[in-house]
Design a protein around this motif. Structure first.
Motif, PDB file in Angstrom:
ATOM      1  N   LYS A 250      29.479  13.451  12.664  1.00 46.49           N
ATOM      2  CA  LYS A 250      28.412  13.656  12.323  1.00 46.49           C
ATOM      3  C   LYS A 250      27.348  12.590  12.270  1.00 46.49           C
ATOM      4  O   LYS A 250      27.855  11.515  11.800  1.00 46.49           O
ATOM      5  CB  LYS A 250      28.302  14.295  10.938  1.00 46.49           C
ATOM      6  CG  LYS A 250      29.106  13.968   9.340  1.00 46.49           C
ATOM      7  CD  LYS A 250      29.152  14.669   8.560  1.00 46.49           C
ATOM      8  CE  LYS A 250      30.054  14.438   7.725  1.00 46.49           C
ATOM      9  NZ  LYS A 250      30.182  14.726   6.402  1.00 46.49           N
TER      10      LYS A 250
ATOM     11  N   ASP B  82      22.205  17.688  12.628  1.00 45.05           N
ATOM     12  CA  ASP B  82      21.926  17.649  13.841  1.00 45.05           C
ATOM     13  C   ASP B  82      21.380  17.763  14.578  1.00 45.05           C
ATOM     14  O   ASP B  82      20.676  17.186  15.904  1.00 45.05           O
ATOM     15  CB  ASP B  82      23.659  18.529  14.318  1.00 45.05           C
ATOM     16  CG  ASP B  82      24.552  18.334  14.137  1.00 45.05           C
ATOM     17  OD1 ASP B  82      25.366  16.936  14.134  1.00 45.05           O
ATOM     18  OD2 ASP B  82      25.732  18.860  13.781  1.00 45.05           O
ATOM     19  N   GLN B  83      20.262  19.025  14.303  1.00 44.63           N
ATOM     20  CA  GLN B  83      18.925  19.614  15.392  1.00 44.63           C
ATOM     21  C   GLN B  83      17.850  18.083  15.131  1.00 44.63           C
ATOM     22  O   GLN B  83      17.135  18.160  15.783  1.00 44.63           O
ATOM     23  CB  GLN B  83      18.270  20.798  14.732  1.00 44.63           C
ATOM     24  CG  GLN B  83      18.223  20.420  12.932  1.00 44.63           C
ATOM     25  CD  GLN B  83      19.169  20.932  12.067  1.00 44.63           C
ATOM     26  OE1 GLN B  83      19.899  21.046  12.596  1.00 44.63           O
ATOM     27  NE2 GLN B  83      18.900  21.541  11.046  1.00 44.63           N
TER      28      GLN B  83
ATOM     29  N   PHE C  13      19.503  19.778  23.114  1.00 47.19           N
ATOM     30  CA  PHE C  13      20.479  19.181  23.126  1.00 47.19           C
ATOM     31  C   PHE C  13      20.367  18.100  23.072  1.00 47.19           C
ATOM     32  O   PHE C  13      20.028  17.014  23.056  1.00 47.19           O
ATOM     33  CB  PHE C  13      21.550  19.919  23.812  1.00 47.19           C
ATOM     34  CG  PHE C  13      21.108  18.894  24.959  1.00 47.19           C
ATOM     35  CD1 PHE C  13      22.525  18.532  26.007  1.00 47.19           C
ATOM     36  CD2 PHE C  13      20.398  19.546  26.123  1.00 47.19           C
ATOM     37  CE1 PHE C  13      22.245  17.552  27.242  1.00 47.19           C
ATOM     38  CE2 PHE C  13      20.047  18.865  27.241  1.00 47.19           C
ATOM     39  CZ  PHE C  13      20.761  17.979  27.288  1.00 47.19           C
TER      40      PHE C  13
ATOM     41  N   TYR D 265      25.730  18.779  21.026  1.00 48.78           N
ATOM     42  CA  TYR D 265      25.235  19.831  20.169  1.00 48.78           C
ATOM     43  C   TYR D 265      24.134  20.777  20.580  1.00 48.78           C
ATOM     44  O   TYR D 265      23.366  20.080  21.621  1.00 48.78           O
ATOM     45  CB  TYR D 265      24.805  18.943  19.236  1.00 48.78           C
ATOM     46  CG  TYR D 265      24.190  20.240  18.131  1.00 48.78           C
ATOM     47  CD1 TYR D 265      24.407  20.315  17.479  1.00 48.78           C
ATOM     48  CD2 TYR D 265      22.767  19.952  18.366  1.00 48.78           C
ATOM     49  CE1 TYR D 265      23.849  21.652  16.386  1.00 48.78           C
ATOM     50  CE2 TYR D 265      21.549  20.720  17.644  1.00 48.78           C
ATOM     51  CZ  TYR D 265      22.163  21.452  16.393  1.00 48.78           C
ATOM     52  OH  TYR D 265      21.643  22.157  16.195  1.00 48.78           O
ATOM     53  N   SER D 266      24.182  21.328  21.130  1.00 48.42           N
ATOM     54  CA  SER D 266      22.625  22.162  21.176  1.00 48.42           C
ATOM     55  C   SER D 266      22.990  23.942  20.521  1.00 48.42           C
ATOM     56  O   SER D 266      23.317  23.624  19.458  1.00 48.42           O
ATOM     57  CB  SER D 266      23.077  23.420  22.740  1.00 48.42           C
ATOM     58  OG  SER D 266      24.322  24.481  22.815  1.00 48.42           O
ATOM     59  N   LYS D 267      21.314  23.912  20.573  1.00 45.49           N
ATOM     60  CA  LYS D 267      20.518  24.421  19.381  1.00 45.49           C
ATOM     61  C   LYS D 267      21.531  25.802  19.598  1.00 45.49           C
ATOM     62  O   LYS D 267      21.550  27.338  18.400  1.00 45.49           O
ATOM     63  CB  LYS D 267      18.935  25.064  19.175  1.00 45.49           C
ATOM     64  CG  LYS D 267      18.517  23.436  19.196  1.00 45.49           C
ATOM     65  CD  LYS D 267      17.124  23.329  19.092  1.00 45.49           C
ATOM     66  CE  LYS D 267      16.131  22.024  18.677  1.00 45.49           C
ATOM     67  NZ  LYS D 267      15.209  22.246  19.368  1.00 45.49           N
TER      68      LYS D 267
ATOM     69  N   GLY E 257      25.751  25.363  19.104  1.00 46.29           N
ATOM     70  CA  GLY E 257      26.465  24.514  17.970  1.00 46.29           C
ATOM     71  C   GLY E 257      26.668  23.293  18.819  1.00 46.29           C
ATOM     72  O   GLY E 257      26.417  22.921  19.443  1.00 46.29           O
ATOM     73  N   LYS E 258      27.760  22.666  17.849  1.00 44.16           N
ATOM     74  CA  LYS E 258      28.855  21.304  17.709  1.00 44.16           C
ATOM     75  C   LYS E 258      29.622  21.202  18.427  1.00 44.16           C
ATOM     76  O   LYS E 258      30.989  22.417  17.586  1.00 44.16           O
ATOM     77  CB  LYS E 258      28.101  20.787  16.621  1.00 44.16           C
ATOM     78  CG  LYS E 258      28.643  19.224  16.810  1.00 44.16           C
ATOM     79  CD  LYS E 258      27.994  17.896  15.582  1.00 44.16           C
ATOM     80  CE  LYS E 258      29.217  18.425  14.529  1.00 44.16           C
ATOM     81  NZ  LYS E 258      28.298  18.232  13.158  1.00 44.16           N
ATOM     82  N   LYS E 259      30.057  21.029  19.527  1.00 40.79           N
ATOM     83  CA  LYS E 259      31.765  20.768  20.156  1.00 40.79           C
ATOM     84  C   LYS E 259      32.009  19.375  20.149  1.00 40.79           C
ATOM     85  O   LYS E 259      31.443  18.517  20.433  1.00 40.79           O
ATOM     86  CB  LYS E 259      31.370  21.455  21.337  1.00 40.79           C
ATOM     87  CG  LYS E 259      31.198  22.602  20.652  1.00 40.79           C
ATOM     88  CD  LYS E 259      31.026  23.656  22.354  1.00 40.79           C
ATOM     89  CE  LYS E 259      30.255  24.752  21.983  1.00 40.79           C
ATOM     90  NZ  LYS E 259      30.658  25.482  23.837  1.00 40.79           N
TER      91      LYS E 259
END
Length: 362
Positions: free
Chosen positions: A50, A57-58, A67, A87-89, A92-94
């Motif tokens: 993070k 993140d966004q 993203f 991360y994409s809206k 989510g985050k990977k």
């Protein structure tokens, strides 16, 4: 562990950038607004999953995109390893290690370790207890998977306990059902004592390197100290008893306000200069020196705990230091295996002698 390559496609102000970072000491320079701090933030993402700056993140996604993608090639001296955070809206985050997705992003912790200094943190971290607790939590979690698990469980239990306290407050009776809250108290006591023990043991190991580094920067006669406020005991069973007694003693008050008043989530890490709290009496220069010294001590702590040095990230650390302190910091940089620093000015002769440079003006 070192980072060899970094690719951002996209991230913050970068639509796409690829950087070779194989040198031991790298200095990224260019005018403000070119993204120097963003590069260090992206590297930190690879270690803690993070934003080290506290951004959501966004908010890291570039304008007009949906993203961000951070990819890196790291090495422990024997093996190369690809580390990625995406991360994409929508998705989510990977997090990925060698193209294999991790079950949870938090499992990145301990894969690739960094210590990050930013001038933004000088006032934010040193003036607010929550940010000082975060300092310890991020540090210990990068060095101990067990600490991370205790912390995650503690905050889940805390949320449940606070839920019961809020219900009791809204009921108007001023009492919480002891049969409902005591099982949560028992878990909070056990987990809270474990967290406090980890923190106290970490501080005991951090104290000597912190004081050593501060002594190298400080004026003659300045005395520094770090103390932990919230727990008086040093033994696990005694820490459990201490927290159990505090929860029992303050339960009525907690029911009246609707949340838990004691535990590691309320403790504080205090920096003391010449017998006074640094956040109240220290100058900006002293606060900066305190935080730089703490970050250097963090790096030594991680090395001691894991057998590997973290990558040291210094964002504009040389600004507002006098010539003597700059020289000392340059000498200290030479004692670490990999340091990536930023500066808004073109490198001077002393910096050129220590660093390889990346010019973001081009």
């Amino acid at each position: 562990m070192r980072i060899r390559e970094l690719t951002l496609r996209p991230f913050r102000n970068f639509a796409a950038i690829h950087l070779g970072l194989a040198a031991e000491h790298m200095l990224i320079f260019g005018p403000n607004g070119r993204g120097k701090s963003n590069i260090l933030e992206a590297i930190s993402y690879l270690s803690i999953g993070k934003s080290v700056r506290g951004a959501k993140d966004q908010h890291v996604v570039p304008h007009g995109e949906d993203f961000f993608d951070i990819r890196s090639l790291c090495s422990d001296g024997r093996h190369d390893q690809q580390v990625r955070v995406f991360y994409s809206k929508k998705e989510g985050k990977k997090a990925f290690v060698d193209a294999t997705p991790l079950p949870r992003v938090s499992e990145l912790l301990g894969t690739f370790r960094t210590v990050h200094f930013s001038p933004e943190d000088v006032s934010l971290v040193l003036r607010f207890p929550a940010q000082r607790r975060r300092l310890l939590d991020i540090l210990i979690a990068q060095s101990s998977a067990a600490y991370l698990r205790y912390m995650q469980r503690y905050y889940r239990v805390l949320a449940q306990r606070n839920h019961l306290l809020r219900i009791a407050k809204k009921s108007g009776h001023g009492l919480v059902d002891s049969r409902a809250v005591e099982p949560w108290d028992a878990q909070l006591v056990d987990l809270g004592a474990q967290l406090r023990l980890y923190r106290l043991e970490a501080l005991n190991r951090l104290r000597a390197p912190f004081l050593g580094y501060y002594g190298r920067f400080a004026l003659a006669g300045e005395e520094a100290a770090i103390i932990y406020q919230g727990a008086k005991e040093q033994d696990l069973e005694a820490l459990r008893a201490e927290l159990r007694e505090a929860l029992s003693r303050r339960r009525e008050q907690e029911t009246q306000i609707g949340y838990t008043l004691c535990g590691p989530h309320r403790d504080d890490l205090k920096f003391i200069l010449n017998g006074e709290p640094a956040e109240l009496y220290a100058s900006e220069g002293q606060l900066r020196t305190v935080l730089i010294s703490w970050k250097l001590a963090e790096a030594r702590y991680m090395e001691e705990q894991t057998g590997q040095q973290p990558v040291l990230l210094l964002d504009d650390a040389f600004s507002e230091l006098d010539s003597g302190r700059i020289g000392e910091l340059l000498d200290i940089v030479g004692e670490f295996e990999q340091v990536i620093a930023t500066t808004p000015q073109e490198p001077n002769a002393r910096q050129e002698a220590r660093f390889e440079s990346i010019d973001l003006q081009k």
